[in-house]
Design a protein around this motif. Structure first.
Motif, mmCIF file in Angstrom:
data_model
loop_
_atom_site.group_PDB
_atom_site.id
_atom_site.type_symbol
_atom_site.label_atom_id
_atom_site.label_comp_id
_atom_site.label_asym_id
_atom_site.label_seq_id
_atom_site.Cartn_x
_atom_site.Cartn_y
_atom_site.Cartn_z
ATOM 1 N N ALA A 111 0.800 -1.183 0.187
ATOM 2 C CA ALA A 111 0.064 -0.019 -0.076
ATOM 3 C C ALA A 111 1.016 1.390 0.173
ATOM 4 O O ALA A 111 1.870 1.248 0.743
ATOM 5 C CB ALA A 111 -1.072 -0.026 1.309
ATOM 6 N N VAL A 112 0.422 2.331 -0.847
ATOM 7 C CA VAL A 112 1.284 3.502 -0.898
ATOM 8 C C VAL A 112 0.272 4.566 -0.633
ATOM 9 O O VAL A 112 -0.898 4.597 -1.544
ATOM 10 C CB VAL A 112 1.825 3.783 -2.359
ATOM 11 C CG1 VAL A 112 2.343 5.045 -2.383
ATOM 12 C CG2 VAL A 112 2.894 2.584 -2.480
ATOM 13 N N VAL A 121 -3.185 0.049 -3.545
ATOM 14 C CA VAL A 121 -2.872 -1.142 -3.209
ATOM 15 C C VAL A 121 -2.655 -2.078 -4.307
ATOM 16 O O VAL A 121 -3.183 -1.835 -5.287
ATOM 17 C CB VAL A 121 -4.047 -1.784 -2.417
ATOM 18 C CG1 VAL A 121 -3.688 -3.194 -1.884
ATOM 19 C CG2 VAL A 121 -4.433 -0.826 -0.929
ATOM 20 N N SER A 122 -1.560 -2.504 -4.460
ATOM 21 C CA SER A 122 -0.832 -3.415 -5.382
ATOM 22 C C SER A 122 -0.677 -4.756 -4.956
ATOM 23 O O SER A 122 -0.209 -5.063 -3.770
ATOM 24 C CB SER A 122 0.117 -2.705 -6.384
ATOM 25 O OG SER A 122 1.507 -2.563 -5.452
ATOM 26 N N TRP A 123 -0.666 -5.893 -5.703
ATOM 27 C CA TRP A 123 -0.292 -7.221 -5.424
ATOM 28 C C TRP A 123 -0.017 -7.965 -6.615
ATOM 29 O O TRP A 123 -0.040 -7.433 -7.646
ATOM 30 C CB TRP A 123 -1.409 -7.864 -4.603
ATOM 31 C CG TRP A 123 -2.653 -8.114 -5.838
ATOM 32 C CD1 TRP A 123 -3.166 -9.060 -6.564
ATOM 33 C CD2 TRP A 123 -3.562 -6.919 -5.898
ATOM 34 N NE1 TRP A 123 -4.386 -8.591 -7.064
ATOM 35 C CE2 TRP A 123 -4.745 -7.498 -6.699
ATOM 36 C CE3 TRP A 123 -4.006 -5.505 -5.480
ATOM 37 C CZ2 TRP A 123 -5.788 -6.583 -7.283
ATOM 38 C CZ3 TRP A 123 -4.901 -4.853 -6.017
ATOM 39 C CH2 TRP A 123 -5.944 -5.462 -6.675
ATOM 40 N N SER A 124 0.427 -9.208 -6.388
ATOM 41 C CA SER A 124 0.705 -10.073 -7.735
ATOM 42 C C SER A 124 -0.305 -11.190 -7.749
ATOM 43 O O SER A 124 -0.827 -11.634 -6.834
ATOM 44 C CB SER A 124 2.159 -10.642 -7.581
ATOM 45 O OG SER A 124 2.269 -11.292 -6.249
ATOM 46 N N THR A 157 -3.911 -5.603 -11.182
ATOM 47 C CA THR A 157 -3.103 -5.963 -9.885
ATOM 48 C C THR A 157 -2.912 -4.745 -9.033
ATOM 49 O O THR A 157 -1.776 -4.867 -8.281
ATOM 50 C CB THR A 157 -1.731 -6.538 -10.165
ATOM 51 O OG1 THR A 157 -1.186 -6.056 -11.299
ATOM 52 C CG2 THR A 157 -1.939 -8.182 -10.968
ATOM 53 N N SER A 158 -3.560 -3.967 -9.372
ATOM 54 C CA SER A 158 -3.596 -2.768 -8.355
ATOM 55 C C SER A 158 -4.826 -1.936 -8.569
ATOM 56 O O SER A 158 -5.514 -2.263 -9.356
ATOM 57 C CB SER A 158 -2.519 -1.789 -8.746
ATOM 58 O OG SER A 158 -2.782 -1.193 -9.919
ATOM 59 N N SER A 159 -5.109 -1.118 -7.170
ATOM 60 C CA SER A 159 -6.425 -0.461 -7.268
ATOM 61 C C SER A 159 -6.213 0.581 -6.303
ATOM 62 O O SER A 159 -5.376 0.381 -5.176
ATOM 63 C CB SER A 159 -7.410 -1.365 -6.870
ATOM 64 O OG SER A 159 -8.785 -0.590 -6.523
ATOM 65 N N THR A 160 -6.908 1.846 -6.696
ATOM 66 C CA THR A 160 -6.622 2.906 -5.803
ATOM 67 C C THR A 160 -7.800 3.044 -5.156
ATOM 68 O O THR A 160 -9.024 3.229 -5.611
ATOM 69 C CB THR A 160 -6.334 4.120 -6.649
ATOM 70 O OG1 THR A 160 -5.101 3.907 -7.211
ATOM 71 C CG2 THR A 160 -6.391 5.445 -5.618
ATOM 72 N N ILE A 161 -7.741 3.247 -3.586
ATOM 73 C CA ILE A 161 -8.989 3.394 -2.597
ATOM 74 C C ILE A 161 -9.078 4.940 -2.590
ATOM 75 O O ILE A 161 -8.197 5.559 -2.017
ATOM 76 C CB ILE A 161 -8.784 2.866 -1.203
ATOM 77 C CG1 ILE A 161 -8.158 1.277 -1.472
ATOM 78 C CG2 ILE A 161 -9.717 2.994 -0.437
ATOM 79 C CD1 ILE A 161 -8.989 0.310 -2.060
ATOM 80 N N ASP A 162 -10.312 5.530 -2.837
ATOM 81 C CA ASP A 162 -10.569 6.808 -2.896
ATOM 82 C C ASP A 162 -10.437 7.413 -1.235
ATOM 83 O O ASP A 162 -10.874 6.539 -0.444
ATOM 84 C CB ASP A 162 -11.947 6.971 -3.234
ATOM 85 C CG ASP A 162 -12.191 8.529 -3.608
ATOM 86 O OD1 ASP A 162 -12.581 9.140 -2.649
ATOM 87 O OD2 ASP A 162 -11.718 9.059 -4.838
#
Length: 186
Positions: A111-112, A121-124, A157-162
């Motif tokens: 998480a960044v 949030v990113s993941w593999s 493999t990533s998504s941004t949480i508002d």
């Protein structure tokens, strides 16, 4: 109604339009094994006489019958006679019980925090099992874990949480949950 199981795990249902009454839409009804009948589509327009049910709506290896229900703006008509039973094809690695294997564990979520208050949030992707969607889970301080997103497709493999989903200054941990049409992974 007539149903044909396709090799990709989908099923194509076709029907003849009723000869009486006015039809403004149709809905396809599915009965799996000994389960209650349910609508498997939303309302379809009045002109199609066939529709393909996506594999994500069906359980590989399960037996289904299908009916088509005609609707108009005032009421619904009687559903068609049930199709002959079809067994949904099992593409890829499926278990003998008709369920796809549970997805494996995705790579550790990273998480960044972004300057605008959102978090990316990113993941593999997991290397085992079939993933049809992901959900991001958040734990804030000592609060219970909760899903902070709806189902995301199988490819990101990533998504941004508002930032509107987060409390400024709070501490969060994030996990990524893999899902398929049958179960969830770790």
């Amino acid at each position: 109604a007539q149903a044909v199981a396709n090799a990709d795990g989908s099923v194509t249902v076709s029907w003849s339009a009723p000869t009486e009454g006015t039809v403004t839409s149709y809905v396809i009804l599915a009965t799996r094994d000994d389960q209650p009948r349910r609508a498997i589509t939303g309302r379809l327009g009045p002109n199609p006489t066939s529709s393909t049910i996506d594999s994500s709506e069906l359980i590989p290896g399960a037996s289904y019958t299908f009916q088509v229900g005609p609707l108009n703006v005032h009421t619904h008509g009687p559903p068609s006679a049930a199709s002959a039973a079809v067994v949904v094809a099992t593409p890829g690695a499926a278990q003998p019980d008709g369920g796809a294997p549970a997805p494996g564990r995705p790579g550790a979520a990273q998480a960044v925090a972004n300057a605008d208050g959102s978090v990316t949030v990113s993941w593999s992707a997991p290397t085992e099992g079939t993933v049809t969607s992901y959900v991001i889970l958040a734990t804030r301080d000592d609060q219970p874990r909760r899903a902070i997103t709806g189902r995301l497709g199988p490819n990101p493999t990533s998504s941004t949480i508002d930032s509107s989903e987060l409390i400024p200054g709070a501490s969060y941990t994030f996990q990524v949950g893999p899902l398929n049409v049958h179960t969830h992974g770790p």
